[in-house]
Design an enzyme around this catalytic site. Sequence first.
Site, PDB file in Angstrom:
ATOM      1  N   LEU A  17       0.862  -1.176   0.000  1.00 60.27           N
ATOM      2  CA  LEU A  17       0.000   0.000   0.000  1.00 60.27           C
ATOM      3  C   LEU A  17       0.897   1.224   0.000  1.00 60.27           C
ATOM      4  O   LEU A  17       2.011   1.189   0.537  1.00 60.27           O
ATOM      5  CB  LEU A  17      -0.900   0.028   1.247  1.00 60.27           C
ATOM      6  CG  LEU A  17      -1.945  -1.079   1.406  1.00 60.27           C
ATOM      7  CD1 LEU A  17      -2.673  -0.910   2.743  1.00 60.27           C
ATOM      8  CD2 LEU A  17      -2.938  -1.067   0.259  1.00 60.27           C
ATOM      9  N   ASP A  18       0.406   2.324  -0.580  1.00 66.23           N
ATOM     10  CA  ASP A  18       1.161   3.575  -0.520  1.00 66.23           C
ATOM     11  C   ASP A  18       1.386   3.981   0.939  1.00 66.23           C
ATOM     12  O   ASP A  18       0.622   3.603   1.831  1.00 66.23           O
ATOM     13  CB  ASP A  18       0.396   4.701  -1.223  1.00 66.23           C
ATOM     14  CG  ASP A  18       0.319   4.500  -2.728  1.00 66.23           C
ATOM     15  OD1 ASP A  18       1.078   3.680  -3.253  1.00 66.23           O
ATOM     16  OD2 ASP A  18      -0.518   5.171  -3.359  1.00 66.23           O
ATOM     17  N   ARG A  19       2.399   4.782   1.145  1.00 66.70           N
ATOM     18  CA  ARG A  19       2.771   5.211   2.501  1.00 66.70           C
ATOM     19  C   ARG A  19       1.595   5.788   3.272  1.00 66.70           C
ATOM     20  O   ARG A  19       1.423   5.526   4.463  1.00 66.70           O
ATOM     21  CB  ARG A  19       3.893   6.251   2.403  1.00 66.70           C
ATOM     22  CG  ARG A  19       4.402   6.764   3.749  1.00 66.70           C
ATOM     23  CD  ARG A  19       5.530   7.767   3.541  1.00 66.70           C
ATOM     24  NE  ARG A  19       6.041   8.234   4.812  1.00 66.70           N
ATOM     25  CZ  ARG A  19       5.536   9.238   5.507  1.00 66.70           C
ATOM     26  NH1 ARG A  19       4.476   9.899   5.029  1.00 66.70           N
ATOM     27  NH2 ARG A  19       6.058   9.600   6.654  1.00 66.70           N
ATOM     28  N   ASP A  20       0.766   6.578   2.607  1.00 68.43           N
ATOM     29  CA  ASP A  20      -0.329   7.257   3.303  1.00 68.43           C
ATOM     30  C   ASP A  20      -1.683   6.581   3.115  1.00 68.43           C
ATOM     31  O   ASP A  20      -2.713   7.131   3.504  1.00 68.43           O
ATOM     32  CB  ASP A  20      -0.406   8.718   2.864  1.00 68.43           C
ATOM     33  CG  ASP A  20       0.775   9.526   3.375  1.00 68.43           C
ATOM     34  OD1 ASP A  20       1.205   9.283   4.515  1.00 68.43           O
ATOM     35  OD2 ASP A  20       1.272  10.388   2.634  1.00 68.43           O
ATOM     36  N   THR A  21      -1.692   5.401   2.519  1.00 70.73           N
ATOM     37  CA  THR A  21      -2.915   4.606   2.421  1.00 70.73           C
ATOM     38  C   THR A  21      -2.960   3.637   3.599  1.00 70.73           C
ATOM     39  O   THR A  21      -1.955   3.005   3.919  1.00 70.73           O
ATOM     40  CB  THR A  21      -2.960   3.817   1.098  1.00 70.73           C
ATOM     41  OG1 THR A  21      -2.958   4.732   0.002  1.00 70.73           O
ATOM     42  CG2 THR A  21      -4.199   2.938   1.014  1.00 70.73           C
TER      43      THR A  21
END
Length: 295
Positions: free
Chosen positions: A131-135
């Site tokens: 997952l993306d860092r901020d997801t």
Amino acid sequence: MISWKRKGEWMELSSPIPGWSPADADSCEKLALHVPVPQKLYHKLARGGGVKLQGGRPMLRLFQSEKSPYVPEYAELDVLFEDDFCLVINKPAGMSVHPSEAGQQGTLAAAVAFYYESTGQACSVRHIHRLDRDTTGAVLYAKNEWAHLLLDEAMREKRIERIYTGVAEGMLASAAGVIREPIGRDRHHSGKRRVTPGGDAAVTHYTVLDKSREASLLELRLETGRTHQIRVHLSHLGHPLWGDSLYGAANTWTGRQALHGKTLLFHHPVSQESISVSAPLPEDFVLLLSKLRIY
């Protein structure tokens, strides 16, 4: 459903396989009729004495002690599912799944390494997807090489389903749809992606769950797993994720995009049992929905 017992470093199948012997030339093929078998790993185990017959039951040495490739770091982890083969963690915002450069600290990989160490599990850290860092949301890990090979194959063959919840700016024209647009690198912005004819095939399914004048609450399902796929596709529609400044969102939020990996659907790599794991929405996401009067 296939059942097994763990005996130290060994997995013992609960039921005998009539006529099976590890000494047979076709022992791998015969075993594969009863349990999923990565052939190369099976033969590697067999050469090293890691396959045997005990009490009429096949035994495989699947749980050998391993060292983590990451330096363990303490962090509170929300464990959503765990057994001898799989681990699912609810990733918080602001944490990378793994280091993107040497010496990077504060990653989920380092936290999982600490979790294994503190719970007496000599496992390497093997994530099946990212997952993306901020997801936020559910991330699947394999706890040994056998599970890793089988889950990795399932991911490549699109047999692991990932369902996301997202908040997009504005009201989408259709209540449901499929976005089929290729995605490639943005030549003018390092780390950014864009829809481009020469990009990799990418397919995103969406359903509008609720909406207000300002935003739409979406359920999103991925057929492919391109970097920033949901973010790029929604931006291409003219409805970027709320707070996603990298992809053109007009509204600020908590410094991240409103995207959450809500549910993972997969078959257990050994038992083949259907498993569904869901991660609850984080508090800031719930507060955003309340502010936008979306439920």
